[in-house]
Write a protein that holds these residues in place. Structure first.
Motif, PDB file in Angstrom:
ATOM      1  N   LYS A  35      39.481  33.278 -20.330  1.00 36.05           N
ATOM      2  CA  LYS A  35      39.253  33.180 -18.883  1.00 36.05           C
ATOM      3  C   LYS A  35      40.049  34.315 -18.229  1.00 36.05           C
ATOM      4  O   LYS A  35      41.242  34.188 -17.956  1.00 36.05           O
ATOM      5  N   ILE A  36      39.361  35.407 -18.013  1.00 33.32           N
ATOM      6  CA  ILE A  36      40.030  36.625 -17.567  1.00 33.32           C
ATOM      7  C   ILE A  36      40.748  36.426 -16.233  1.00 33.32           C
ATOM      8  O   ILE A  36      41.912  36.842 -16.070  1.00 33.32           O
ATOM      9  N   HIS A  37      40.117  35.798 -15.268  1.00 38.87           N
ATOM     10  CA  HIS A  37      40.711  35.658 -13.936  1.00 38.87           C
ATOM     11  C   HIS A  37      41.984  34.808 -13.961  1.00 38.87           C
ATOM     12  O   HIS A  37      42.899  35.020 -13.165  1.00 38.87           O
ATOM     13  N   GLU A  38      42.056  33.870 -14.890  1.00 42.61           N
ATOM     14  CA  GLU A  38      43.237  33.019 -14.998  1.00 42.61           C
ATOM     15  C   GLU A  38      44.234  33.527 -16.036  1.00 42.61           C
ATOM     16  O   GLU A  38      45.345  33.010 -16.153  1.00 42.61           O
ATOM     17  N   LYS A  39      43.801  34.526 -16.807  1.00 43.14           N
ATOM     18  CA  LYS A  39      44.605  35.076 -17.894  1.00 43.14           C
ATOM     19  C   LYS A  39      45.011  33.975 -18.884  1.00 43.14           C
ATOM     20  O   LYS A  39      46.144  33.922 -19.361  1.00 43.14           O
ATOM     21  N   THR A  40      44.062  33.099 -19.164  1.00 44.19           N
ATOM     22  CA  THR A  40      44.278  32.028 -20.136  1.00 44.19           C
ATOM     23  C   THR A  40      43.101  31.993 -21.110  1.00 44.19           C
ATOM     24  O   THR A  40      42.089  32.680 -20.922  1.00 44.19           O
ATOM     25  N   VAL A  41      43.241  31.181 -22.135  1.00 47.76           N
ATOM     26  CA  VAL A  41      42.181  31.021 -23.122  1.00 47.76           C
ATOM     27  C   VAL A  41      42.225  29.582 -23.640  1.00 47.76           C
ATOM     28  O   VAL A  41      43.305  28.973 -23.707  1.00 47.76           O
ATOM     29  N   TYR A  42      41.065  29.038 -23.952  1.00 47.76           N
ATOM     30  CA  TYR A  42      41.023  27.698 -24.529  1.00 47.76           C
ATOM     31  C   TYR A  42      40.883  27.832 -26.045  1.00 47.76           C
ATOM     32  O   TYR A  42      40.018  28.544 -26.543  1.00 47.76           O
ATOM     33  N   GLY A  43      41.773  27.164 -26.755  1.00 50.64           N
ATOM     34  CA  GLY A  43      41.745  27.224 -28.213  1.00 50.64           C
ATOM     35  C   GLY A  43      42.637  26.148 -28.788  1.00 50.64           C
ATOM     36  O   GLY A  43      42.699  25.029 -28.263  1.00 50.64           O
ATOM     37  N   TRP A  53      46.636  21.522 -35.824  1.00 52.49           N
ATOM     38  CA  TRP A  53      46.184  22.253 -34.648  1.00 52.49           C
ATOM     39  C   TRP A  53      45.890  21.291 -33.511  1.00 52.49           C
ATOM     40  O   TRP A  53      45.248  20.259 -33.720  1.00 52.49           O
ATOM     41  N   ILE A  54      46.338  21.659 -32.305  1.00 50.35           N
ATOM     42  CA  ILE A  54      46.130  20.831 -31.118  1.00 50.35           C
ATOM     43  C   ILE A  54      45.324  21.635 -30.091  1.00 50.35           C
ATOM     44  O   ILE A  54      45.759  22.720 -29.680  1.00 50.35           O
ATOM     45  N   PRO A  55      44.161  21.130 -29.646  1.00 48.80           N
ATOM     46  CA  PRO A  55      43.365  21.861 -28.641  1.00 48.80           C
ATOM     47  C   PRO A  55      44.086  21.899 -27.289  1.00 48.80           C
ATOM     48  O   PRO A  55      44.673  20.894 -26.863  1.00 48.80           O
ATOM     49  N   LYS A  56      44.036  23.043 -26.626  1.00 51.42           N
ATOM     50  CA  LYS A  56      44.628  23.143 -25.291  1.00 51.42           C
ATOM     51  C   LYS A  56      44.309  24.499 -24.664  1.00 51.42           C
ATOM     52  O   LYS A  56      43.883  25.436 -25.354  1.00 51.42           O
ATOM     53  N   ASP A  57      44.529  24.596 -23.365  1.00 45.86           N
ATOM     54  CA  ASP A  57      44.492  25.879 -22.661  1.00 45.86           C
ATOM     55  C   ASP A  57      45.884  26.502 -22.756  1.00 45.86           C
ATOM     56  O   ASP A  57      46.887  25.797 -22.648  1.00 45.86           O
ATOM     57  N   PHE A  58      45.934  27.810 -22.953  1.00 46.79           N
ATOM     58  CA  PHE A  58      47.243  28.476 -23.006  1.00 46.79           C
ATOM     59  C   PHE A  58      47.118  29.896 -22.470  1.00 46.79           C
ATOM     60  O   PHE A  58      46.013  30.452 -22.384  1.00 46.79           O
ATOM     61  N   THR A  59      48.253  30.447 -22.071  1.00 48.43           N
ATOM     62  CA  THR A  59      48.250  31.833 -21.597  1.00 48.43           C
ATOM     63  C   THR A  59      47.979  32.769 -22.779  1.00 48.43           C
ATOM     64  O   THR A  59      48.188  32.413 -23.935  1.00 48.43           O
ATOM     65  N   ILE A  60      47.505  33.956 -22.467  1.00 47.77           N
ATOM     66  CA  ILE A  60      47.167  34.921 -23.518  1.00 47.77           C
ATOM     67  C   ILE A  60      48.399  35.189 -24.386  1.00 47.77           C
ATOM     68  O   ILE A  60      49.470  35.537 -23.868  1.00 47.77           O
ATOM     69  N   PRO A  61      48.309  35.023 -25.697  1.00 51.43           N
ATOM     70  CA  PRO A  61      49.464  35.283 -26.563  1.00 51.43           C
ATOM     71  C   PRO A  61      49.920  36.746 -26.474  1.00 51.43           C
ATOM     72  O   PRO A  61      49.148  37.641 -26.115  1.00 51.43           O
ATOM     73  N   ASP A  62      51.182  36.967 -26.810  1.00 48.17           N
ATOM     74  CA  ASP A  62      51.738  38.327 -26.738  1.00 48.17           C
ATOM     75  C   ASP A  62      51.107  39.258 -27.771  1.00 48.17           C
ATOM     76  O   ASP A  62      50.905  40.445 -27.522  1.00 48.17           O
ATOM     77  N   PHE A  63      50.831  38.701 -28.968  1.00 44.26           N
ATOM     78  CA  PHE A  63      50.300  39.506 -30.065  1.00 44.26           C
ATOM     79  C   PHE A  63      49.015  38.881 -30.592  1.00 44.26           C
ATOM     80  O   PHE A  63      48.915  37.657 -30.700  1.00 44.26           O
ATOM     81  N   ILE A  64      48.058  39.728 -30.922  1.00 40.11           N
ATOM     82  CA  ILE A  64      46.757  39.263 -31.388  1.00 40.11           C
ATOM     83  C   ILE A  64      46.497  39.774 -32.806  1.00 40.11           C
ATOM     84  O   ILE A  64      46.540  40.980 -33.065  1.00 40.11           O
TER      85      ILE A  64
END
Length: 351
Positions: A35-43, A53-64
């Protein structure tokens, strides 16, 4: 970052389990969930206490760690846009490689590596294939963005037409085109599906006529240095044109492959392989972008000449699983250890 949420799940879970020691928290997601406008991702986030693994929304990780595969065709506009945005807002362990043609073009300008490259041409129209066939009589057709041997064909001129061969899971498959118009039509259909390249056919087979090649997996370690993880050969089945594991090839130690060549050629082969490993990763990073891991596919012909067949920036691990399972933990720890290295380098640079 994966193509599908549960892709490579055992591998990602092992990475997450072994990241705690390095102080790295691991998430997994797909690029279409950004979600670019919120700078978050669901995963999913890996919970070290629950070990799941736990499903949740989180901010973009520092490293990909990019394990998203594009396949034979290009990504959708949305996915391409999301990945392009992500590269400006996070640090990728490795930026991956462009299409095979651009990679071969870059390497062909390097004196220390150009001699290991088979002539490679981009197919724009069917006439490009016919031209190469008139020169070489046997030509390999390879998709520019292919992997696992998918979509590779051998085209061979015969007295009564043109023979098209490919490798399938069931073994070799071939079809004779006795009319040029029919083959021309098929060429046109093929290149409309995805971009293709041509290379002259190289005789890369053992004494029994089975195709074989060499896969070398290299990664960066905790100090940012390239390290060879495993070196193994893939031995295909008779009547197949490639030695891909997905098509039933078996894995054998490199030493066994090397012994299949005359003693006088073995030193030459070793020297060429070591030279490629020493120079290729650095040259790619200098000309293209930072990389984290590479799968090098090399072929060795009857004269002991070594050829660079393919370079994969998102390699598989099957050969190491089969030849060196006791050291698989090094692969699982590598992403988090390299993250800590990159983090330290960024702190030094004040970023």
């Amino acid at each position: 970052m994966a193509t599908r949420k549960h892709a490579e799940e055992p591998y990602f879970t092992k990475i997450a389990q072994m990241s705690e020691e390095a102080g790295v928290q691991v998430f997994r997601f797909c690029p279409d969930q950004i979600k670019i406008h919120e700078k978050t991702v669901y995963g999913d986030v890996f919970d070290q206490q629950l070990r799941q693994w736990i499903p949740k929304d989180f901010t973009i990780p520092d490293f990909i760690y990019d394990r998203h595969f594009r396949g034979l065709i290009r990504n959708s506009d949305e996915i391409s846009h999301n990945i392009k945005w992500l590269k400006k807002n996070a640090v990728f362990l490795g930026h991956g490689l462009p299409g095979k043609y651009k990679v071969f073009q870059s390497l062909s300008k390097i004196d220390s590596l150009s001699r290991f490259l088979p002539p490679t041409n981009k197919v724009r129209i069917p006439e490009d294939i016919w031209l190469d066939l008139s020169i070489h009589s046997r030509v390999m057709l390879k998709p520019e963005f292919g992997s696992k041997g998918t979509g590779i064909y051998l085209i061979e001129n015969k007295e009564n037409g043109s023979l098209v061969r490919m490798t399938k899971k069931e073994g070799g498959f071939e079809r004779l085109f006795d009319k040029k118009a029919a083959l021309h039509k098929w060429f046109r259909y093929l290149i409309e599906q995805c971009p293709y390249l041509t290379q002259p056919y190289l005789e890369l087979s053992n004494a029994q006529g089975k195709p074989w090649d060499l896969r070398i997996l290299i990664q960066k370690d905790s100090s940012g240095m390239w390290t060879e993880r495993v070196r193994g050969a893939r031995l295909g089945r008779a009547h197949c044109i490639t030695a891909n594991l997905a098509a039933g090839a078996q894995v054998i130690p490199f030493d066994i492959m090397l012994k299949g060549f005359p003693l006088k050629l073995q030193g030459k082969i070793q020297e060429s392989i070591d030279h490629i490993i020493q120079h290729l990763p650095h040259e790619l990073e200098t000309r293209i972008a930072r990389l984290f891991e590479l799968g090098l596919d090399l072929g060795v012909d009857k004269k002991g000449d070594v050829w660079i067949l393919d370079i994969n920036s998102k390699p598989g691990r099957k050969i190491m699983e089969l030849l060196d399972p006791d050291n698989m933990h090094k692969l699982y720890k590598a992403p988090s250890l390299y993250c800590t290295f990159l983090n330290a380098e960024l702190l030094k640079a004040g970023e």
